[in-house]
Design an enzyme around this catalytic site. Sequence first.
Site, PDB file in Angstrom:
ATOM      1  N   THR A  76     -15.582  40.802  61.398  1.00 35.50           N
ATOM      2  CA  THR A  76     -16.480  41.769  62.045  1.00 35.50           C
ATOM      3  C   THR A  76     -15.705  42.585  63.076  1.00 35.50           C
ATOM      4  OG1 THR A  76     -18.508  40.507  61.681  1.00 35.50           O
ATOM      5  CG2 THR A  76     -18.503  42.007  63.557  1.00 35.50           C
ATOM      6  N   ASN A 155     -20.203  40.979  49.174  1.00 28.37           N
ATOM      7  CA  ASN A 155     -20.547  39.605  49.547  1.00 28.37           C
ATOM      8  C   ASN A 155     -21.829  39.096  48.901  1.00 28.37           C
ATOM      9  OD1 ASN A 155     -21.380  41.737  51.456  1.00 28.37           O
ATOM     10  ND2 ASN A 155     -22.593  40.117  52.397  1.00 28.37           N
ATOM     11  N   SER A 203     -10.744  37.515  57.028  1.00 25.43           N
ATOM     12  CA  SER A 203     -11.448  36.483  57.785  1.00 25.43           C
ATOM     13  C   SER A 203     -10.765  35.144  57.559  1.00 25.43           C
ATOM     14  CB  SER A 203     -12.901  36.425  57.295  1.00 25.43           C
ATOM     15  OG  SER A 203     -13.534  35.287  57.816  1.00 25.43           O
ATOM     16  N   GLY A 204     -10.935  34.222  58.499  1.00 28.11           N
ATOM     17  CA  GLY A 204     -10.422  32.869  58.299  1.00 28.11           C
ATOM     18  C   GLY A 204     -11.423  31.971  57.593  1.00 28.11           C
ATOM     19  N   CYS A 328     -25.958  36.844  57.132  1.00 31.59           N
ATOM     20  CA  CYS A 328     -25.990  37.648  58.352  1.00 31.59           C
ATOM     21  C   CYS A 328     -27.356  38.278  58.573  1.00 31.59           C
ATOM     22  CB  CYS A 328     -24.941  38.736  58.274  1.00 31.59           C
ATOM     23  SG  CYS A 328     -23.377  38.085  57.720  1.00 31.59           S
TER      24      CYS A 328
END
EC number: 2.8.1.7
Length: 404
Positions: A76, A155, A203-204, A328
């Site tokens: 983000t 996503n 992203s991780g 989200c």
Amino acid sequence: MKLPIYMDYSATTPADPRVAEKMMQYLTLDGTFGNPASRSHRFGWQAEEAVDVARNNIAELVGSDPREIVFTSGATEADNLAIKGAANFYQKKGKHIITCKTEHKAVLDTCRQLEREGFEVTYMTPQPNGLIDLNALEAVMRDDTILVSIMHVNNEIGIIQDIETIGEMCHARGIIFHVDATQSVGKLPIDLSKLKVDLMSFSGHKIYGPKGIGALYVRRKPRVRIEAQMHGGGHERGMRSGTLPVHQIVGMGEAYRIAKEEMSTEVLRLRVLRDRLWNGLKDIEEVYLNGALEQGAPNILNVSFNFVEGESLIMALKDLAVSSGSACTSASLEPSYVLRALGLNDELAHSSIRFSLGRFTTEEEVDYAIDLVRKSIGRLRELSPLWEMHKQGVDISTIEWSAH
């Protein structure tokens, strides 16, 4: 097999045990806990070395130079930094930005904020399968277009955009190209030494690393400039200030290293499981696949079951962790804006379920999921007067309901 079964890997993934174990070595006095910006003692040097190794691991997976990787608090922030940073830096060239209606909220809401600041944004409508029409994209490019932001893998429906061609189109016009690769990294090959991509977000926690860590790729040659959004000590070559969280960076680096090693076999395994799941569901009456399998990520399956309320289906599937829409926005009861943009009506958008599979998903779990979904759909439809009317041949879309 343990219940409930986790099939929401696109929302987040558990940390790989190898990642968690490695992170533990960077927290306490016995480990490497120093600040990588401390240049005067070995605690700092060791921490800096750990960050360098992780940066290299990430760069190797995506085919970039390690100096092009900027650590952030997540994808983000990376999306915000890329879009706001590029827009602010290049605004003298123009104020027009192009994106797509099915992007992640981190991109869409960032663009909305820029609109409030005087930028003009074109939100493209994708084709019914989720892919962007490249001719339509070319048609909306203008002389004052400075930035195009298109995600690699969606996503919600898993559709893969042709970022290679879009990159060529942007490059030919001198337009900066940003790609949100949160859902694709580690599942699809990414080679930034060949792709004409200027900025890419990672992203991780979508790839078996920790939450709270991500990265932004910023091209060095030809050099892309962005304006910092977080000010302070000038860390990350002035693009993102803040003490680097070594344990999280090490975790992300280890996750990317494992992904590089295991990607080729893992992707095949996931695709087989996803196809097995779809083959077990596709002969249910009034079932619709959202997206397209052959142009889709190997781990995401988004299906709508007509005449079934999405919320009631999720409750019926309490032994399955799945989602309707993305995590989200799942706190709202609005139907998925992604599916609406593909042209689905509210009813079908409301009855959609996203199954996302991952590293720890087994064949046994997929078979259990098929069985549970089939039973639940049957039971819920028996309770539905709309289903009964449909079976009697009534076209429900033509009914005029009286207000009361």
